[in-house]
Structures are given as structure tokens and as C-alpha cells.
Design a protein around this motif. Structure first.
Motif, PDB file in Angstrom:
ATOM      1  N   MET A   1      67.869 -43.214  -1.601  1.00  0.00           N
ATOM      2  CA  MET A   1      69.100 -42.686  -1.019  1.00  0.00           C
ATOM      3  C   MET A   1      70.174 -42.702  -2.110  1.00  0.00           C
ATOM      4  SD  MET A   1      71.305 -44.210   2.213  1.00  0.00           S
ATOM      5  CE  MET A   1      69.939 -44.083   3.327  1.00  0.00           C
ATOM      6  N   ASP A   2      70.846 -41.554  -2.332  1.00  0.00           N
ATOM      7  CA  ASP A   2      71.902 -41.575  -3.334  1.00  0.00           C
ATOM      8  C   ASP A   2      73.146 -42.264  -2.768  1.00  0.00           C
ATOM      9  OD1 ASP A   2      73.831 -39.822  -2.189  1.00  0.00           O
ATOM     10  OD2 ASP A   2      73.091 -38.090  -3.279  1.00  0.00           O
ATOM     11  N   ILE A   3      74.021 -42.710  -3.648  1.00  0.00           N
ATOM     12  CA  ILE A   3      75.139 -43.562  -3.247  1.00  0.00           C
ATOM     13  C   ILE A   3      76.129 -42.843  -2.331  1.00  0.00           C
ATOM     14  CG2 ILE A   3      76.568 -43.142  -5.297  1.00  0.00           C
ATOM     15  CD1 ILE A   3      76.158 -46.497  -3.438  1.00  0.00           C
ATOM     16  N   ILE A   4      76.413 -41.569  -2.597  1.00  0.00           N
ATOM     17  CA  ILE A   4      77.354 -40.833  -1.741  1.00  0.00           C
ATOM     18  C   ILE A   4      76.778 -40.673  -0.335  1.00  0.00           C
ATOM     19  CG2 ILE A   4      78.618 -38.663  -1.414  1.00  0.00           C
ATOM     20  CD1 ILE A   4      79.660 -40.502  -3.724  1.00  0.00           C
ATOM     21  N   ASN A   5      75.500 -40.370  -0.242  1.00  0.00           N
ATOM     22  CA  ASN A   5      74.846 -40.273   1.061  1.00  0.00           C
ATOM     23  C   ASN A   5      74.871 -41.619   1.781  1.00  0.00           C
ATOM     24  OD1 ASN A   5      73.325 -39.207   3.237  1.00  0.00           O
ATOM     25  ND2 ASN A   5      71.434 -39.912   2.268  1.00  0.00           N
ATOM     26  N   ALA A   6      74.632 -42.682   1.043  1.00  0.00           N
ATOM     27  CA  ALA A   6      74.641 -44.023   1.649  1.00  0.00           C
ATOM     28  C   ALA A   6      76.024 -44.357   2.199  1.00  0.00           C
ATOM     29  CB  ALA A   6      74.213 -45.073   0.624  1.00  0.00           C
ATOM     30  N   ILE A   7      77.060 -44.080   1.420  1.00  0.00           N
ATOM     31  CA  ILE A   7      78.424 -44.372   1.875  1.00  0.00           C
ATOM     32  C   ILE A   7      78.761 -43.546   3.116  1.00  0.00           C
ATOM     33  CG2 ILE A   7      80.873 -44.101   1.281  1.00  0.00           C
ATOM     34  CD1 ILE A   7      80.003 -44.827  -1.653  1.00  0.00           C
ATOM     35  N   ASN A   8      78.417 -42.278   3.092  1.00  0.00           N
ATOM     36  CA  ASN A   8      78.762 -41.395   4.204  1.00  0.00           C
ATOM     37  C   ASN A   8      77.938 -41.630   5.460  1.00  0.00           C
ATOM     38  OD1 ASN A   8      80.919 -39.976   3.049  1.00  0.00           O
ATOM     39  ND2 ASN A   8      79.532 -38.599   1.981  1.00  0.00           N
ATOM     40  N   SER A   9      76.728 -42.111   5.312  1.00  0.00           N
ATOM     41  CA  SER A   9      75.858 -42.253   6.488  1.00  0.00           C
ATOM     42  C   SER A   9      75.784 -43.675   7.038  1.00  0.00           C
ATOM     43  CB  SER A   9      74.440 -41.752   6.171  1.00  0.00           C
ATOM     44  OG  SER A   9      73.851 -42.512   5.139  1.00  0.00           O
ATOM     45  N   ARG A  10      76.316 -44.665   6.307  1.00  0.00           N
ATOM     46  CA  ARG A  10      76.282 -46.045   6.805  1.00  0.00           C
ATOM     47  C   ARG A  10      77.186 -46.167   8.019  1.00  0.00           C
ATOM     48  NH1 ARG A  10      78.129 -50.493   8.118  1.00  0.00           N
ATOM     49  NH2 ARG A  10      80.253 -49.806   7.803  1.00  0.00           N
ATOM     50  N   ARG A  11      76.671 -46.811   9.048  1.00  0.00           N
ATOM     51  CA  ARG A  11      77.427 -47.043  10.278  1.00  0.00           C
ATOM     52  C   ARG A  11      77.231 -48.494  10.693  1.00  0.00           C
ATOM     53  NH1 ARG A  11      78.384 -42.999  13.795  1.00  0.00           N
ATOM     54  NH2 ARG A  11      79.844 -44.553  14.598  1.00  0.00           N
ATOM     55  N   SER A  12      78.175 -49.007  11.453  1.00  0.00           N
ATOM     56  CA  SER A  12      78.045 -50.367  11.982  1.00  0.00           C
ATOM     57  C   SER A  12      76.984 -50.378  13.077  1.00  0.00           C
ATOM     58  CB  SER A  12      79.378 -50.857  12.532  1.00  0.00           C
ATOM     59  OG  SER A  12      80.301 -51.031  11.483  1.00  0.00           O
ATOM     60  N   ILE A  13      76.010 -51.245  12.908  1.00  0.00           N
ATOM     61  CA  ILE A  13      74.912 -51.376  13.873  1.00  0.00           C
ATOM     62  C   ILE A  13      75.071 -52.711  14.583  1.00  0.00           C
ATOM     63  CG2 ILE A  13      72.397 -51.512  14.151  1.00  0.00           C
ATOM     64  CD1 ILE A  13      73.419 -48.732  13.218  1.00  0.00           C
ATOM     65  N   ARG A  14      75.105 -52.658  15.907  1.00  0.00           N
ATOM     66  CA  ARG A  14      75.332 -53.871  16.700  1.00  0.00           C
ATOM     67  C   ARG A  14      74.144 -54.242  17.588  1.00  0.00           C
ATOM     68  NH1 ARG A  14      80.114 -51.200  16.103  1.00  0.00           N
ATOM     69  NH2 ARG A  14      81.854 -52.476  15.348  1.00  0.00           N
ATOM     70  N   GLN A  15      73.138 -53.394  17.620  1.00  0.00           N
ATOM     71  CA  GLN A  15      71.932 -53.665  18.395  1.00  0.00           C
ATOM     72  C   GLN A  15      70.724 -53.547  17.462  1.00  0.00           C
ATOM     73  OE1 GLN A  15      71.606 -54.564  21.673  1.00  0.00           O
ATOM     74  NE2 GLN A  15      73.820 -54.740  21.724  1.00  0.00           N
TER      75      GLN A  15
END
Length: 169
Positions: free
Chosen positions: A1-15
Motif C-alpha cells: 500500500m502506498d503512503i498516500i493511499n494508506a493515509i487517505n483510506s485509514r479509518r478508526s476501527i472500533r469493532q
């Protein structure tokens, strides 16, 4: 995963699924935390890895924003050594940079994570200090719950052009 994609697609996961993450994944996440930038190159960060389900549940029950720990594979508490970095703002910044690096690393490994705030809320920092028996100079700044996400989350574009200022306000 490239860094820009990682930054843009990371979300807070609570489950999380509850599936255990392996030691190699955990080591990569921790290494990412240590690679974070640090004011004056002091690196006051210290990490407490919590795999014990009872301790995770104990924190989840007593910290109103830590419910995600109940289903996570582990928690990582990011603390700062106030003797190494006595300036609280810089200590907080250094530890926060580590947290973000670890969240991105987890995401890059196909895992999920969520940032659970501790500092500067005294009841939260005191709770963590008591449960994990930290020395007086060690300040719990934040923690992350890590594990395999139960569900995928979609991208949200948070860019706001109105908040970008060039050369003056």
C-alpha cells in the motif's frame, strides 16, 4: 500500500473479530511507533503492550471511550517519560506522532485500530497508571486498540479548501 493511499483510506476501527495478531505484525507496528519524529530527537516514548483479555476488559469497562478494547487483539499504551522531555506539549506531540505511525502501520498490514485518548484527562491517565503500575515520571498519553476489523469502512474526503491559507490568513 502506498503512503498516500494508506493515509487517505485509514479509518478508526472500533469493532474487531477478536482474532489474534502475530508477533511479527505487532513488532512492525511497534517499530513504526519508534520511527516517529521527536522534538530535539529525544524520543521519550515508552510502550505498554496489553494482550491480557482481563486487563483489556478492565480498561474498557472503566474508560468510557475504550469499548473497542473488548474485541481487540491487543492494546498499545503510548506513554511519555517526563524526565526525558519535561515540556508537556512536546511530550504529547512526540507520543501522538508515534500513535499515528502505529495506526498507519496497522492499516498497512490489513489490521484496524483506533486511537483512545488519555492525556490530559486526569481520570484516564490515573486509571492507566494504576492498572499498569507505571512509574511517576511516565505519563500515559494515549492508547490504540488493534486487531482484525470486523467491517470495512468507506473513504471520507475530509479536505476543506476554506481552511487552507496561503502566505497570510
Amino acid at each position: 500500500m502506498d503512503i498516500i493511499n494508506a493515509i487517505n483510506s485509514r479509518r478508526s476501527i472500533r469493532q474487531f473479530t477478536g482474532e489474534v495478531i502475530n508477533d511479527e505484525q505487532l513488532q512492525m507496528i511497534l517499530r513504526a511507533g519508534f520511527q516517529a519524529p521527536s522534538a530535539h530527537n529525544i524520543h521519550p516514548q515508552e510502550f505498554i503492550v496489553v494482550k491480557d483479555a482481563e486487563k483489556l476488559e478492565n480498561v474498557a469497562k472503566r474508560h468510557k471511550y475504550a469499548k473497542a478494547l473488548s474485541s481487540s487483539a491487543c492494546g498499545i499504551i503510548v506513554c511519555g517519560d517526563a524526565e526525558k522531555q519535561p515540556r508537556e506539549g512536546l511530550l504529547n506531540s512526540d507520543c501522538s506522532a508515534s500513535i499515528e505511525n502505529m495506526l498507519l502501520a496497522a492499516h498497512g498490514l490489513g489490521l484496524g485500530g483506533v486511537w483512545i485518548g488519555l492525556y490530559p484527562i486526569e481520570s484516564f491517565t490515573k486509571l492507566i497508571s494504576e492498572i499498569f503500575e507505571t512509574p511517576e515520571n511516565i505519563i500515559p498519553i494515549g492508547m490504540i486498540a488493534v486487531g482484525y476489523p470486523e467491517n470495512e469502512k468507506e473513504f471520507i474526503d475530509r479536505y476543506e479548501d476554506s481552511k487552507v491559507h496561503y502566505d497570510k490568513w
